[in-house]
Design a protein around this motif. Structure first.
Motif, PDB file in Angstrom:
ATOM      1  N   ALA A  49      -8.389 -16.729  27.949  1.00  0.00           N
ATOM      2  CA  ALA A  49      -7.210 -17.338  27.324  1.00  0.00           C
ATOM      3  C   ALA A  49      -5.897 -16.757  27.838  1.00  0.00           C
ATOM      4  O   ALA A  49      -4.933 -17.490  28.066  1.00  0.00           O
ATOM      5  N   THR A  50      -5.845 -15.440  28.007  1.00  0.00           N
ATOM      6  CA  THR A  50      -4.595 -14.804  28.446  1.00  0.00           C
ATOM      7  C   THR A  50      -4.768 -14.057  29.768  1.00  0.00           C
ATOM      8  O   THR A  50      -3.937 -13.235  30.130  1.00  0.00           O
ATOM      9  N   GLY A  51      -5.845 -14.372  30.482  1.00  0.00           N
ATOM     10  CA  GLY A  51      -6.134 -13.652  31.712  1.00  0.00           C
ATOM     11  C   GLY A  51      -5.117 -13.843  32.811  1.00  0.00           C
ATOM     12  O   GLY A  51      -4.796 -12.897  33.539  1.00  0.00           O
ATOM     13  N   LYS A  52      -4.587 -15.046  32.949  1.00  0.00           N
ATOM     14  CA  LYS A  52      -3.633 -15.273  34.042  1.00  0.00           C
ATOM     15  C   LYS A  52      -2.347 -14.495  33.817  1.00  0.00           C
ATOM     16  O   LYS A  52      -1.783 -13.932  34.751  1.00  0.00           O
ATOM     17  N   GLY A  53      -1.884 -14.472  32.569  1.00  0.00           N
ATOM     18  CA  GLY A  53      -0.678 -13.703  32.275  1.00  0.00           C
ATOM     19  C   GLY A  53      -0.882 -12.212  32.399  1.00  0.00           C
ATOM     20  O   GLY A  53       0.054 -11.467  32.680  1.00  0.00           O
ATOM     21  N   HIS A  54      -2.127 -11.764  32.226  1.00  0.00           N
ATOM     22  CA  HIS A  54      -2.450 -10.342  32.326  1.00  0.00           C
ATOM     23  C   HIS A  54      -2.936  -9.952  33.719  1.00  0.00           C
ATOM     24  O   HIS A  54      -3.391  -8.830  33.928  1.00  0.00           O
ATOM     25  N   LEU A  55      -2.900 -10.885  34.655  1.00  0.00           N
ATOM     26  CA  LEU A  55      -3.310 -10.644  36.056  1.00  0.00           C
ATOM     27  C   LEU A  55      -4.795 -10.316  36.182  1.00  0.00           C
ATOM     28  O   LEU A  55      -5.204  -9.572  37.075  1.00  0.00           O
ATOM     29  N   THR A  56      -5.611 -10.903  35.297  1.00  0.00           N
ATOM     30  CA  THR A  56      -7.056 -10.686  35.367  1.00  0.00           C
ATOM     31  C   THR A  56      -7.628 -11.210  36.674  1.00  0.00           C
ATOM     32  O   THR A  56      -8.469 -10.558  37.302  1.00  0.00           O
ATOM     33  N   ASP A  57      -7.172 -12.384  37.079  1.00  0.00           N
ATOM     34  CA  ASP A  57      -7.679 -12.965  38.326  1.00  0.00           C
ATOM     35  C   ASP A  57      -7.309 -12.116  39.532  1.00  0.00           C
ATOM     36  O   ASP A  57      -8.124 -11.920  40.448  1.00  0.00           O
ATOM     37  N   THR A  58      -6.102 -11.560  39.521  1.00  0.00           N
ATOM     38  CA  THR A  58      -5.677 -10.682  40.619  1.00  0.00           C
ATOM     39  C   THR A  58      -6.556  -9.441  40.688  1.00  0.00           C
ATOM     40  O   THR A  58      -6.954  -9.005  41.777  1.00  0.00           O
ATOM     41  N   ALA A  59      -6.869  -8.868  39.521  1.00  0.00           N
ATOM     42  CA  ALA A  59      -7.721  -7.680  39.478  1.00  0.00           C
ATOM     43  C   ALA A  59      -9.119  -7.987  39.998  1.00  0.00           C
ATOM     44  O   ALA A  59      -9.710  -7.191  40.742  1.00  0.00           O
ATOM     45  N   ILE A  60      -9.668  -9.136  39.621  1.00  0.00           N
ATOM     46  CA  ILE A  60     -11.020  -9.513  40.057  1.00  0.00           C
ATOM     47  C   ILE A  60     -11.054  -9.736  41.563  1.00  0.00           C
ATOM     48  O   ILE A  60     -11.983  -9.272  42.254  1.00  0.00           O
ATOM     49  N   LEU A  61     -10.057 -10.428  42.086  1.00  0.00           N
ATOM     50  CA  LEU A  61     -10.009 -10.674  43.528  1.00  0.00           C
ATOM     51  C   LEU A  61      -9.912  -9.363  44.307  1.00  0.00           C
ATOM     52  O   LEU A  61     -10.524  -9.213  45.362  1.00  0.00           O
ATOM     53  N   GLU A  62      -9.156  -8.413  43.755  1.00  0.00           N
ATOM     54  CA  GLU A  62      -9.052  -7.100  44.402  1.00  0.00           C
ATOM     55  C   GLU A  62     -10.386  -6.369  44.356  1.00  0.00           C
ATOM     56  O   GLU A  62     -10.843  -5.816  45.364  1.00  0.00           O
ATOM     57  N   GLY A  63     -11.025  -6.364  43.178  1.00  0.00           N
ATOM     58  CA  GLY A  63     -12.283  -5.640  43.027  1.00  0.00           C
ATOM     59  C   GLY A  63     -13.409  -6.207  43.871  1.00  0.00           C
ATOM     60  O   GLY A  63     -14.255  -5.458  44.372  1.00  0.00           O
ATOM     61  N   LEU A  64     -13.435  -7.523  44.035  1.00  0.00           N
ATOM     62  CA  LEU A  64     -14.502  -8.168  44.817  1.00  0.00           C
ATOM     63  C   LEU A  64     -14.123  -8.338  46.288  1.00  0.00           C
ATOM     64  O   LEU A  64     -14.897  -8.921  47.061  1.00  0.00           O
ATOM     65  N   GLU A  65     -12.946  -7.829  46.652  1.00  0.00           N
ATOM     66  CA  GLU A  65     -12.473  -7.880  48.041  1.00  0.00           C
ATOM     67  C   GLU A  65     -12.523  -9.315  48.559  1.00  0.00           C
ATOM     68  O   GLU A  65     -13.224  -9.644  49.521  1.00  0.00           O
TER      69      GLU A  65
END
Length: 402
Positions: A49-65
């Protein structure tokens, strides 16, 4: 109950549960399936629900390279997994499209994660006593302070970590005071800490003191909102309260840093007790579990610094949390900006007031800190999901998510 080191995690904002937790989970999954041809990550409940505003997707993309392997992120805010509102499922596929493996993870607050079907990854339990009442009675019997109980349990090496935490907190305050301009996101919110600091220095005595506390808490919270380096205390969303109070008392009263580290130990113990017996996750119990707990931690730290007895420190912590009971987590646009940043500054001031109030007493009061924790937990469960970090109710209502 685990080490207080789990309360104080040094990392980048803006969210411990929505950014730091998913980043850790993604790195673990990448290590398990490094040869995958693509990854698929499904986010559930509040995490979606609030992942985009919290940069969840950015964190996942970084973690999964993601620069090496394609990553697809699926947002399912309408589905909540049974264990926790912050759930995510990671899946790895080979070149033929066959599922190689999957992992279900819950981001439980403060950067902590739990992997479904696996032992806890956050360290082992080292504290035999898990309630404030037990610890308070033990300290009365032995003559120990709370920080001495922490040292007795964890050893003097805990101060190595607390020293790093304190340096990171000071750096966050000073970086926040130096940074001007707007914060990222559609709200176009401008940073306030530098101007508050300048204005505060123009006043005298009480107004100056209060203005500086506001400035220091704002500085750290704004650094967090901008993705800067902060310390969870107990979360990213509430990271400005404790350093705001400690930085002000350290810089204005001349407390030696050794005593500040003792105050950090006491505050960490308070946060640890809440985490053990309730929750510090806004998605689970609302903002009372984040800013409310941070206020309790800061109130206890201030009382420690000003020579409060173990009873007075417990009372200060109780008041810090009690007067945040029922506080909703309703981030506008899913960002850790409105109302989060101002709440940090206000809670820092409340923590100092709780210290003063408790030190006017002998520490005796009717509602114990342990009782309050249980009430907070029950209240959090009773809050509708739209008030628990989904960004759909309260102040966040009628605003589009990022």
């Amino acid at each position: 109950m685990k080490s207080i080191k789990e309360i104080y995690k040094i990392g980048k904002g803006p969210s411990s549960s929505h950014t730091m937790g998913p980043l850790r989970a993604s790195k673990i999954f990448r290590e398990r399936y490094p040869e995958a041809s693509r990854y698929e990550v499904t986010l559930y409940g509040s995490l979606a629900a609030t992942g985009k505003g919290h940069l969840t997707d950015t964190a996942i993309l970084e973690g999964l390279e993601s620069e090496k392997t394609p990553v697809e992120i699926i947002w399912r805010a309408e589905i909540e997994l049974p264990r926790h509102p912050n759930g995510m499922r990671l899946q790895a596929y080979n070149s033929e499209g066959k599922l190689e493996g999957e992992m279900t993870v819950y981001s439980t607050g403060g950067g902590a994660i739990e992997i479904e079907g696996e032992p806890q990854t956050e360290g082992t339990d080292i504290y035999g006593m898990t309630t404030m009442t037990e610890i308070l009675n033990y300290c009365r019997k032995t003559g120990l302070s709370y920080w001495e109980y922490v040292e007795e349990t964890e050893g003097s090496s805990v101060y190595d970590h607390l020293s790093e935490v304190w340096e990171a907190m000071k750096s966050a305050v000073e970086a926040g005071l130096a940074h001007e301009g707007r914060l990222p996101g559609p709200l176009n919110l401008r940073r306030k800490a530098p101007s508050y600091h300048v204005k505060a220095t123009g006043y005298r005595d009480n107004i100056r003191s209060r203005g500086l506390v506001f400035a220091y808490a704002l500085a750290v919270s704004e650094e967090n909102a901008g993705g800067g380096r902060i310390v969870t205390a107990p979360t990213c969303g509430s990271c400005g309260v404790l350093p705001g109070v400690l930085y002000h008392l350290w810089s204005s009263r001349g407390f030696p840093e050794t005593r500040v580290l003792h105050a950090l130990a006491t505050a960490g113990l308070v946060g640890n007790i809440v985490k053990e017996n309730a929750s510090i996750s806004g998605a689970e119990v609302g903002c009372q579990g984040e800013v409310g707990v941070a206020c309790a931690m800061a109130a206890a730290a201030a009382s420690q610094l000003f020579g409060g007895s173990v009873a007075q420190i417990e009372y200060a912590a109780e008041m810090g949390l009690e007067h945040h009971l029922g506080m909703t987590c309703d981030p506008v646009c899913g960002l850790v900006q409105i109302p989060c940043i101002e709440r940090n500054a206000y809670a820092a001031a409340r923590a100092l007031d709780a210290n003063i109030f408790s030190n006017f007493t002998d520490g005796s009061h009717r509602v114990s800190f342990d009782r309050l924790i249980q009430v907070m937990k029950e209240t959090g469960k009773d809050l509708p999901s739209l008030y628990r970090e989904t960004g759909t109710g309260g102040l966040a209502k009628d605003y589009e998510q990022m």
